[in-house]
Scaffold this motif. Structure first.
Motif, PDB file in Angstrom:
ATOM      1  N   PRO A  84       1.012  -1.090   0.184  1.00  0.00           N
ATOM      2  CA  PRO A  84       0.064   0.110  -0.184  1.00  0.00           C
ATOM      3  C   PRO A  84       0.643   0.998  -0.060  1.00  0.00           C
ATOM      4  CG  PRO A  84      -0.671  -1.887   2.051  1.00  0.00           C
ATOM      5  CD  PRO A  84       0.802  -2.129   1.139  1.00  0.00           C
ATOM      6  N   GLY A  85       0.188   2.288  -0.682  1.00  0.00           N
ATOM      7  CA  GLY A  85       0.824   3.788  -0.836  1.00  0.00           C
ATOM      8  C   GLY A  85       0.304   4.411  -0.934  1.00  0.00           C
ATOM      9  N   ALA A  86       1.060   5.133  -2.270  1.00  0.00           N
ATOM     10  CA  ALA A  86       0.233   6.663  -3.078  1.00  0.00           C
ATOM     11  C   ALA A  86      -0.464   6.148  -3.598  1.00  0.00           C
ATOM     12  CB  ALA A  86       1.315   7.548  -3.289  1.00  0.00           C
ATOM     13  N   ALA A  87      -2.487   6.461  -3.901  1.00  0.00           N
ATOM     14  CA  ALA A  87      -3.435   5.492  -4.570  1.00  0.00           C
ATOM     15  C   ALA A  87      -2.893   5.817  -5.502  1.00  0.00           C
ATOM     16  CB  ALA A  87      -4.372   7.466  -4.458  1.00  0.00           C
ATOM     17  N   VAL A  88      -3.125   5.145  -6.712  1.00  0.00           N
ATOM     18  CA  VAL A  88      -3.260   4.387  -7.906  1.00  0.00           C
ATOM     19  C   VAL A  88      -4.540   3.971  -8.791  1.00  0.00           C
ATOM     20  CG1 VAL A  88      -0.664   3.768  -7.957  1.00  0.00           C
ATOM     21  CG2 VAL A  88      -2.026   2.167  -7.137  1.00  0.00           C
ATOM     22  N   TYR A  89      -4.514   3.964  -9.572  1.00  0.00           N
ATOM     23  CA  TYR A  89      -5.805   3.081 -10.221  1.00  0.00           C
ATOM     24  C   TYR A  89      -5.954   1.898 -10.302  1.00  0.00           C
ATOM     25  CZ  TYR A  89      -9.064   1.726 -13.319  1.00  0.00           C
ATOM     26  OH  TYR A  89     -10.220   1.015 -13.652  1.00  0.00           O
ATOM     27  N   MET A  90      -7.036   1.924  -9.484  1.00  0.00           N
ATOM     28  CA  MET A  90      -7.481  -0.035  -8.627  1.00  0.00           C
ATOM     29  C   MET A  90      -8.244  -0.577  -9.580  1.00  0.00           C
ATOM     30  SD  MET A  90      -5.420  -0.651  -5.645  1.00  0.00           S
ATOM     31  CE  MET A  90      -5.272  -2.100  -5.182  1.00  0.00           C
ATOM     32  N   HIS A  91      -8.163  -1.369 -10.205  1.00  0.00           N
ATOM     33  CA  HIS A  91     -10.154  -2.447 -10.267  1.00  0.00           C
ATOM     34  C   HIS A  91     -10.181  -3.472  -9.929  1.00  0.00           C
ATOM     35  CE1 HIS A  91     -12.477  -3.185 -14.098  1.00  0.00           C
ATOM     36  NE2 HIS A  91     -13.776  -3.054 -13.508  1.00  0.00           N
ATOM     37  N   ALA A  92     -11.581  -4.004  -9.683  1.00  0.00           N
ATOM     38  CA  ALA A  92     -11.928  -5.466  -9.459  1.00  0.00           C
ATOM     39  C   ALA A  92     -13.112  -5.713  -9.924  1.00  0.00           C
ATOM     40  CB  ALA A  92     -12.312  -5.485  -7.790  1.00  0.00           C
ATOM     41  N   LYS A  93     -13.100  -6.549 -10.698  1.00  0.00           N
ATOM     42  CA  LYS A  93     -14.484  -6.859 -10.889  1.00  0.00           C
ATOM     43  C   LYS A  93     -15.171  -8.784 -11.539  1.00  0.00           C
ATOM     44  CE  LYS A  93     -16.504  -6.352 -15.848  1.00  0.00           C
ATOM     45  NZ  LYS A  93     -17.485  -5.207 -16.875  1.00  0.00           N
ATOM     46  N   VAL A  94     -16.421  -8.522 -11.077  1.00  0.00           N
ATOM     47  CA  VAL A  94     -16.643  -9.727 -11.322  1.00  0.00           C
ATOM     48  C   VAL A  94     -17.911 -10.462 -11.938  1.00  0.00           C
ATOM     49  CG1 VAL A  94     -18.090 -10.319  -9.373  1.00  0.00           C
ATOM     50  CG2 VAL A  94     -17.575 -11.779 -10.175  1.00  0.00           C
ATOM     51  N   PHE A  95     -18.349 -10.845 -13.243  1.00  0.00           N
ATOM     52  CA  PHE A  95     -18.981 -10.749 -13.705  1.00  0.00           C
ATOM     53  C   PHE A  95     -19.491 -12.509 -14.528  1.00  0.00           C
ATOM     54  CE2 PHE A  95     -16.313  -9.822 -16.990  1.00  0.00           C
ATOM     55  CZ  PHE A  95     -16.612 -10.802 -18.487  1.00  0.00           C
ATOM     56  N   GLN A  96     -20.786 -12.688 -14.094  1.00  0.00           N
ATOM     57  CA  GLN A  96     -21.618 -13.991 -15.159  1.00  0.00           C
ATOM     58  C   GLN A  96     -21.451 -14.391 -16.368  1.00  0.00           C
ATOM     59  OE1 GLN A  96     -25.949 -14.646 -14.540  1.00  0.00           O
ATOM     60  NE2 GLN A  96     -25.944 -14.977 -12.507  1.00  0.00           N
ATOM     61  N   THR A  97     -20.299 -15.273 -16.803  1.00  0.00           N
ATOM     62  CA  THR A  97     -19.106 -15.462 -18.256  1.00  0.00           C
ATOM     63  C   THR A  97     -20.507 -15.308 -19.926  1.00  0.00           C
ATOM     64  OG1 THR A  97     -17.467 -16.636 -17.119  1.00  0.00           O
ATOM     65  CG2 THR A  97     -17.824 -16.678 -19.402  1.00  0.00           C
ATOM     66  N   ASN A  98     -21.933 -15.680 -19.079  1.00  0.00           N
ATOM     67  CA  ASN A  98     -22.993 -16.637 -19.790  1.00  0.00           C
ATOM     68  C   ASN A  98     -23.675 -14.688 -20.144  1.00  0.00           C
ATOM     69  OD1 ASN A  98     -21.671 -18.256 -21.274  1.00  0.00           O
ATOM     70  ND2 ASN A  98     -22.974 -20.113 -19.837  1.00  0.00           N
ATOM     71  N   ASN A  99     -23.962 -14.297 -18.631  1.00  0.00           N
ATOM     72  CA  ASN A  99     -24.696 -13.111 -18.756  1.00  0.00           C
ATOM     73  C   ASN A  99     -23.904 -12.112 -18.406  1.00  0.00           C
ATOM     74  OD1 ASN A  99     -26.865 -11.588 -18.612  1.00  0.00           O
ATOM     75  ND2 ASN A  99     -27.985 -12.517 -16.827  1.00  0.00           N
ATOM     76  N   THR A 100     -23.428 -10.841 -18.921  1.00  0.00           N
ATOM     77  CA  THR A 100     -22.045 -10.051 -18.778  1.00  0.00           C
ATOM     78  C   THR A 100     -23.058  -9.223 -18.201  1.00  0.00           C
ATOM     79  OG1 THR A 100     -22.358  -8.644 -20.764  1.00  0.00           O
ATOM     80  CG2 THR A 100     -20.769 -10.745 -20.063  1.00  0.00           C
TER      81      THR A 100
END
Length: 144
Positions: A84-100
């Motif tokens: 952890p440190g200075a803020a940076v762009y981060m992303h977390a994503k999850v989706f149903q493979t057959n129904n985005t």
């Protein structure tokens, strides 16, 4: 917490031996090797009942985790920085493979983690993604 889990395994093995049954356990060294291969430790933010089912390192920057709660039938994804440190762009994503359209994501400038994000996934397969700065991973193949 680790001591409690080991005590539970020892108790289960002793109970099985007393009952005349055979019990098998994964060696502690194998379990530790799996946990140690992650660049960043899972931070538990998905909550009680969520177990890590997969993870993928994002270079040396951190680790993206996919967790599952068998009681609720939900997956949770979180991206955790190794340092952890200075803020940076981060992303977390999850989706149903057959129904985005059944998806959840969290992104922004963060100091330690992105997420947690949750989707219902009982009897569904999911795809999940983690990103830190310009490095990312995308994985699929987990079905609930």
């Amino acid at each position: 917490m680790k001591r409690m889990r080991r005590a539970a395994v020892v108790t289960a093995l002793a109970t099985a031996a007393t009952a005349g049954a055979t019990a098998f356990a994964v060696p502690a060294s194998a379990a530790a090797a799996t946990a140690e291969s992650a660049v960043a430790a899972y931070n538990g933010v998905c909550g009680a009942g969520y177990k890590v089912v997969d993870f993928s390192n994002i270079g040396s920057l951190g680790t993206a985790y996919l967790t599952w709660n068998a009681t609720t039938g939900e997956n949770c994804a979180v991206t955790v920085r190794a340092r952890p440190g200075a803020a940076v762009y981060m992303h977390a994503k999850v989706f149903q493979t057959n129904n985005t359209q059944v998806s959840a994501s969290d992104s922004g400038a963060y100091t330690s983690y992105a997420g947690p994000v949750y989707i219902p996934a009982r009897f569904e397969c999911v795809t999940w993604r983690g990103q830190i700065a310009d490095q990312y991973v995308t994985k699929d193949g987990h079905c609930g």
